[in-house]
Write an enzyme that holds these catalytic residues in place. Structure first.
Site, PDB file in Angstrom:
ATOM      1  N   TYR A  58      51.583  65.542  75.930  1.00 23.38           N
ATOM      2  CA  TYR A  58      52.893  65.711  75.302  1.00 23.38           C
ATOM      3  C   TYR A  58      53.559  64.344  75.094  1.00 23.38           C
ATOM      4  O   TYR A  58      54.000  64.010  73.990  1.00 23.38           O
ATOM      5  CB  TYR A  58      53.803  66.619  76.157  1.00 23.38           C
ATOM      6  CG  TYR A  58      55.214  66.573  75.655  1.00 23.38           C
ATOM      7  CD1 TYR A  58      55.606  67.361  74.589  1.00 23.38           C
ATOM      8  CD2 TYR A  58      56.135  65.679  76.199  1.00 23.38           C
ATOM      9  CE1 TYR A  58      56.887  67.263  74.065  1.00 23.38           C
ATOM     10  CE2 TYR A  58      57.411  65.577  75.690  1.00 23.38           C
ATOM     11  CZ  TYR A  58      57.783  66.376  74.633  1.00 23.38           C
ATOM     12  OH  TYR A  58      59.042  66.265  74.116  1.00 23.38           O
TER      13      TYR A  58
ATOM     14  N   GLU B  27      61.283  60.108  77.707  1.00 23.62           N
ATOM     15  CA  GLU B  27      60.336  61.222  77.804  1.00 23.62           C
ATOM     16  C   GLU B  27      59.908  61.471  79.248  1.00 23.62           C
ATOM     17  O   GLU B  27      59.738  62.610  79.661  1.00 23.62           O
ATOM     18  CB  GLU B  27      59.104  60.979  76.917  1.00 23.62           C
ATOM     19  CG  GLU B  27      59.402  61.008  75.424  1.00 23.62           C
ATOM     20  CD  GLU B  27      59.975  62.345  74.945  1.00 23.62           C
ATOM     21  OE1 GLU B  27      59.735  63.363  75.586  1.00 23.62           O
ATOM     22  OE2 GLU B  27      60.685  62.347  73.935  1.00 23.62           O
TER      23      GLU B  27
ATOM     24  N   ASP C 297      55.570  71.019  73.523  1.00 20.89           N
ATOM     25  CA  ASP C 297      56.229  71.376  74.782  1.00 20.89           C
ATOM     26  C   ASP C 297      56.443  72.887  74.818  1.00 20.89           C
ATOM     27  O   ASP C 297      56.073  73.606  73.882  1.00 20.89           O
ATOM     28  CB  ASP C 297      57.551  70.605  74.948  1.00 20.89           C
ATOM     29  CG  ASP C 297      58.626  71.077  73.979  1.00 20.89           C
ATOM     30  OD1 ASP C 297      58.274  71.772  72.987  1.00 20.89           O
ATOM     31  OD2 ASP C 297      59.809  70.774  74.203  1.00 20.89           O
TER      32      ASP C 297
ATOM     33  N   GLN D 177      60.550  67.867  83.472  1.00 19.41           N
ATOM     34  CA  GLN D 177      61.065  68.627  84.620  1.00 19.41           C
ATOM     35  C   GLN D 177      62.582  68.577  84.768  1.00 19.41           C
ATOM     36  O   GLN D 177      63.124  69.114  85.722  1.00 19.41           O
ATOM     37  CB  GLN D 177      60.481  68.122  85.970  1.00 19.41           C
ATOM     38  CG  GLN D 177      59.046  67.765  85.961  1.00 19.41           C
ATOM     39  CD  GLN D 177      58.159  68.963  86.166  1.00 19.41           C
ATOM     40  OE1 GLN D 177      58.647  70.057  86.395  1.00 19.41           O
ATOM     41  NE2 GLN D 177      56.873  68.777  86.044  1.00 19.41           N
TER      42      GLN D 177
ATOM     43  N   TYR E 227      61.465  64.341  91.637  1.00 20.02           N
ATOM     44  CA  TYR E 227      60.110  64.125  91.109  1.00 20.02           C
ATOM     45  C   TYR E 227      59.793  62.620  90.988  1.00 20.02           C
ATOM     46  O   TYR E 227      59.525  62.107  89.914  1.00 20.02           O
ATOM     47  CB  TYR E 227      59.930  64.801  89.742  1.00 20.02           C
ATOM     48  CG  TYR E 227      60.126  66.279  89.785  1.00 20.02           C
ATOM     49  CD1 TYR E 227      59.131  67.124  90.255  1.00 20.02           C
ATOM     50  CD2 TYR E 227      61.330  66.844  89.374  1.00 20.02           C
ATOM     51  CE1 TYR E 227      59.324  68.492  90.314  1.00 20.02           C
ATOM     52  CE2 TYR E 227      61.533  68.224  89.440  1.00 20.02           C
ATOM     53  CZ  TYR E 227      60.524  69.031  89.902  1.00 20.02           C
ATOM     54  OH  TYR E 227      60.718  70.379  89.961  1.00 20.02           O
TER      55      TYR E 227
ATOM     56  N   ARG F 180      68.356  59.391  71.152  1.00 21.14           N
ATOM     57  CA  ARG F 180      68.126  59.805  69.769  1.00 21.14           C
ATOM     58  C   ARG F 180      68.574  58.703  68.820  1.00 21.14           C
ATOM     59  O   ARG F 180      69.652  58.754  68.217  1.00 21.14           O
ATOM     60  CB  ARG F 180      68.856  61.117  69.498  1.00 21.14           C
ATOM     61  CG  ARG F 180      68.170  62.249  70.236  1.00 21.14           C
ATOM     62  CD  ARG F 180      68.667  63.598  69.837  1.00 21.14           C
ATOM     63  NE  ARG F 180      67.733  64.602  70.337  1.00 21.14           N
ATOM     64  CZ  ARG F 180      68.003  65.884  70.443  1.00 21.14           C
ATOM     65  NH1 ARG F 180      69.172  66.344  70.072  1.00 21.14           N
ATOM     66  NH2 ARG F 180      67.098  66.720  70.902  1.00 21.14           N
TER      67      ARG F 180
END
Ligand code: SF4
Length: 364
Positions: A116, A36, A134, A41, A81, A22
């Site tokens: 997204y 991102e 999202d 997930q 993932y 951020r």
């Protein structure tokens, strides 16, 4: 600015979670892309330490693109993932090859970037005004609007996007999108939303209706359908089994399985249906009923009664392209887990059978 966006930002600036990605807007697109991709997930609090270690190892897009893929995947170790790591690597190589980032409207054309991520990059790094949709934003929109469409409905996406755009227009900063994400994670939670603490409760229809958790609505589930089929298990002397390619438009289309036929009313005798099926393939002889097998395909519950041909399999009468002999343990053709269930029922489970043969007509 005194509308809902102002209330949302005031709440966010007091309650925002301090994540390392951020940074002030506009953000660095490479660092934002890494964040991102990792956030897909995986919960944000878990991503933070990985994100910092990853950027220490690959501080720039060039550094990541130059690294071997296995090295990039290794730095995702613990996040799971791993496909994400490979796609991130491929995207960075593509960007380097094409000489930089495309215009914001074309980000989605990059391999590995979904709608997204493309919208998040455009908004946080390139001044885009399209909200990244999202699950949090969709849920909040469904509740604010008391939207009757379920979460995946196109009408909800369209209305959530319009709502996000309106908030952005009022706020003039993409911070409002991040505020919505945090609101969804901390206040407008899927279960037990904390409505009394919500900065948007004054304009929330679901809250006014007194039933925030009714939204987003759940799509009606299809009733379960039960089907009865027979299979004919025809085994050659070497242990190969006759498979047929399921015809287009039928259940399990394109997959190779033993000959199958539905038992439809009024034919109530599976054995008679199996006998007729075997005869239509050129096989005669006694049939032995094997234990029934259950198999689910979405809302369908299949019961398949296999029948084994008792005698040694004679020659197949007809040579057909959609028919071949295969070892059921290691079929060399696309199949379904139904095949291994039928093999187990026939006592030909994954215990290692004879080598497969693929002659279309004659049994090996
Ligand atoms: Fe969600 Fe409740 Fe806020 Fe409505 S009032 S947006 S339901 S937390």
């Amino acid at each position: 600015m005194a509308g809902p966006a102002a209330r949302l930002l005031r709440w966010f600036r007091a309650a925002a979670r301090p994540f390392p990605w951020r940074e002030p807007f506009p953000r660095d697109p490479y660092r934002t892309l890494v964040a991102e991709v990792m956030l897909q997930q995986t919960q944000a609090a878990r991503v933070a330490p990985f994100y910092q270690r990853f950027l220490a190892a690959f501080p720039t897009l060039e550094a990541l693109a130059a690294a071997p893929q296995e090295e990039v995947v290794r730095h995702f170790s613990g996040l799971g993932y791993y496909r994400r790591a490979r796609l991130l690597h491929a995207t960075c190589r593509t960007l380097l090859r094409r000489g930089g980032w495309p215009p914001p409207g074309e980000l989605q054309s990059l391999e590995g970037l979904g709608s997204y991520t493309a919208a998040a990059l455009a908004a946080f790094c390139f001044g885009g005004s399209e909200p990244p949709l999202d699950g949090n934003l969709l849920r909040i929109a469904a509740r604010l609007l008391a939207h009757e469409a379920p979460l995946r409905a196109a009408s909800l996406r369209r209305d959530a996007a319009a709502l996000g755009r309106a908030l952005y227009l009022e706020a003039g900063t993409p911070e409002v999108f991040e505020a919505l994400m945090d609101l969804g994670a901390q206040v407008c939670r899927p279960v037990s939303p904390r409505c009394p603490d919500c900065p948007l409760k004054g304009s929330c229809r679901a809250f006014q209706l007194g039933e925030p958790q009714r939204f987003p609505t759940v799509p009606a589930t299809r009733p379960v359908t039960s089907l009865l089929w027979v299979a004919v298990w025809i085994r050659s002397r070497s242990g190969a089994v006759l498979l047929q390619r399921r015809p287009p438009g039928e259940l399990l289309a394109g997959l190779w399985l033993p000959p199958l036929r539905p038992v439809l009313p009024p034919a109530a005798d599976p054995c008679a249906v199996a006998r007729e099926l075997a005869r239509s393939l050129g096989f005669a002889g006694s049939l032995q009923a094997l234990p029934a097998v259950r198999h689910s395909i979405t809302y369908r519950r299949l019961t398949v009664v296999p029948f084994a041909l008792g005698a040694e399999a004679p020659r197949v009468a007809e040579k057909r392209e959609d028919q071949r002999w295969e070892c059921p343990d290691t079929p060399g053709v696309p199949t379904s887990s139904l095949l291994s269930k039928l093999a187990a029922a026939a006592g030909q489970g994954a215990s290692g059978g004879p080598p497969a043969t693929t002659t279309p007509g004659d049994p090996p």
